[in-house]
Design a protein around this motif. Structure first.
Motif, PDB file in Angstrom:
ATOM      1  N   SER A 159       0.832  -1.218   0.000  1.00  0.00           N
ATOM      2  CA  SER A 159       0.000   0.000   0.000  1.00  0.00           C
ATOM      3  C   SER A 159       0.862   1.262   0.000  1.00  0.00           C
ATOM      4  CB  SER A 159      -0.925   0.007   1.219  1.00  0.00           C
ATOM      5  OG  SER A 159      -0.162   0.128   2.424  1.00  0.00           O
TER       6      SER A 159
ATOM      7  N   PRO B  77      -0.168   4.515  -5.404  1.00  0.00           N
ATOM      8  CA  PRO B  77      -0.780   5.835  -5.185  1.00  0.00           C
ATOM      9  C   PRO B  77      -2.106   5.703  -4.421  1.00  0.00           C
ATOM     10  CG  PRO B  77      -0.509   5.350  -7.544  1.00  0.00           C
ATOM     11  CD  PRO B  77      -0.095   4.133  -6.784  1.00  0.00           C
ATOM     12  N   HIS B  78      -2.373   6.658  -3.544  1.00  0.00           N
ATOM     13  CA  HIS B  78      -3.640   6.666  -2.803  1.00  0.00           C
ATOM     14  C   HIS B  78      -3.862   8.061  -2.231  1.00  0.00           C
ATOM     15  CE1 HIS B  78      -1.797   6.783   1.196  1.00  0.00           C
ATOM     16  NE2 HIS B  78      -0.862   6.021   0.669  1.00  0.00           N
ATOM     17  N   ASP B  79      -5.103   8.346  -1.911  1.00  0.00           N
ATOM     18  CA  ASP B  79      -5.461   9.638  -1.320  1.00  0.00           C
ATOM     19  C   ASP B  79      -5.988   9.479   0.099  1.00  0.00           C
ATOM     20  OD1 ASP B  79      -4.787  11.128  -3.585  1.00  0.00           O
ATOM     21  OD2 ASP B  79      -6.741  10.755  -4.507  1.00  0.00           O
ATOM     22  N   ASP B  80      -5.949   8.259   0.626  1.00  0.00           N
ATOM     23  CA  ASP B  80      -6.463   8.005   1.967  1.00  0.00           C
ATOM     24  C   ASP B  80      -5.513   8.554   3.022  1.00  0.00           C
ATOM     25  OD1 ASP B  80      -8.566   6.585   0.802  1.00  0.00           O
ATOM     26  OD2 ASP B  80      -7.379   4.739   0.801  1.00  0.00           O
ATOM     27  N   LEU B  81      -6.061   8.878   4.183  1.00  0.00           N
ATOM     28  CA  LEU B  81      -5.253   9.369   5.291  1.00  0.00           C
ATOM     29  C   LEU B  81      -4.304   8.282   5.794  1.00  0.00           C
ATOM     30  CD1 LEU B  81      -4.628  11.637   7.302  1.00  0.00           C
ATOM     31  CD2 LEU B  81      -6.504  10.772   8.732  1.00  0.00           C
TER      32      LEU B  81
ATOM     33  N   GLU C 197      -2.763   4.110   5.343  1.00  0.00           N
ATOM     34  CA  GLU C 197      -2.507   3.025   4.407  1.00  0.00           C
ATOM     35  C   GLU C 197      -2.226   1.771   5.232  1.00  0.00           C
ATOM     36  OE1 GLU C 197       2.147   4.011   3.436  1.00  0.00           O
ATOM     37  OE2 GLU C 197       0.648   5.219   2.410  1.00  0.00           O
TER      38      GLU C 197
ATOM     39  N   HIS D 125       7.176  11.945   2.398  1.00  0.00           N
ATOM     40  CA  HIS D 125       5.920  11.616   1.716  1.00  0.00           C
ATOM     41  C   HIS D 125       4.857  12.708   1.796  1.00  0.00           C
ATOM     42  CE1 HIS D 125       6.759   7.695   0.126  1.00  0.00           C
ATOM     43  NE2 HIS D 125       7.395   7.409   1.248  1.00  0.00           N
ATOM     44  N   GLN D 126       5.173  13.799   2.477  1.00  0.00           N
ATOM     45  CA  GLN D 126       4.260  14.945   2.521  1.00  0.00           C
ATOM     46  C   GLN D 126       2.858  14.544   2.984  1.00  0.00           C
ATOM     47  OE1 GLN D 126       5.422  18.271   1.387  1.00  0.00           O
ATOM     48  NE2 GLN D 126       7.315  17.166   1.722  1.00  0.00           N
ATOM     49  N   ARG D 127       2.780  13.712   4.012  1.00  0.00           N
ATOM     50  CA  ARG D 127       1.479  13.259   4.529  1.00  0.00           C
ATOM     51  C   ARG D 127       0.918  14.221   5.572  1.00  0.00           C
ATOM     52  NH1 ARG D 127       1.704   7.010   6.054  1.00  0.00           N
ATOM     53  NH2 ARG D 127      -0.521   7.403   6.389  1.00  0.00           N
TER      54      ARG D 127
ATOM     55  N   ARG E 274       3.337  21.609   3.452  1.00  0.00           N
ATOM     56  CA  ARG E 274       4.330  21.029   2.557  1.00  0.00           C
ATOM     57  C   ARG E 274       5.660  21.756   2.681  1.00  0.00           C
ATOM     58  NH1 ARG E 274       0.935  17.445   2.353  1.00  0.00           N
ATOM     59  NH2 ARG E 274      -0.488  17.135   0.674  1.00  0.00           N
TER      60      ARG E 274
END
Length: 170
Positions: free
Chosen positions: A41, A45-49, A51, A102-104, A108
């Protein structure tokens, strides 16, 4: 002797440093091995908060919490110092890997020089290979020189074509 705060601080710092080796080995041999089911995961790529890969942080946190409990309940300051070192490493992992690389985070920051830039570049090269085989740079807080990683990827023949096309010529 083991109650000396200097010894306990040194143990915590030593464990913090040792955790980079533990994390490197876990990343290379577990996450990119039999534990790929969770780690995959992180490479998609993903947009979830969250993983599925975040479960590894939960496992390490449970281990550290267990050590804190043993150290406190059995009055073993050395065990508590070990737990502190593991926890500090987890905090730095969260700040550096999840935040900077990863800029989570909601803000930024892209580093343009020095150690932080090298760390980000090395981790991007880690993700340059599709899948779990042939990746480079398994550390989280240490990154080998980017040139060495690039050469290693080239020699393996596993780097994505688009990665080569995007990299500026020297």
């Amino acid at each position: 002797m083991t109650d000396s705060w200097i010894v306990l601080v040194l143990v915590a710092l030593g464990v913090f440093l040792l955790m980079e080796i533990v994390a490197w080995a876990a990343h290379k041999y577990i996450m990119h091995g039999w534990g790929w089911g969770w780690h995959e995961s992180h490479h998609e790529p993903h947009d979830d908060l969250f993983e599925k890969n975040d479960l590894y942080a939960v496992v390490f946190a449970i281990f550290a919490i267990g050590l804190f409990a043993v150290g406190t309940l059995a009055d073993l300051p050395l065990v508590t110092a070990v737990a502190t070192g593991i926890t500090l490493y987890g905090l730095f992992y969260f700040i550096v890997h999840d935040g900077l690389v990863h800029q989570r985070w909601p803000f930024r920051h892209i580093p343009h020089k020095g150690y932080a830039k090298r760390l980000v570049q090395a981790h991007r090269l880690h993700h340059a290979v599709k899948g779990r085989e042939g990746c480079v740079s398994f550390g989280f807080l240490y990154a080998p020189p980017v040139e060495d990683l690039t050469d290693q990827l080239r020699r393996s023949g596993r780097v994505r074509q688009e990665q080569d096309e995007r990299r500026p010529a020297n």
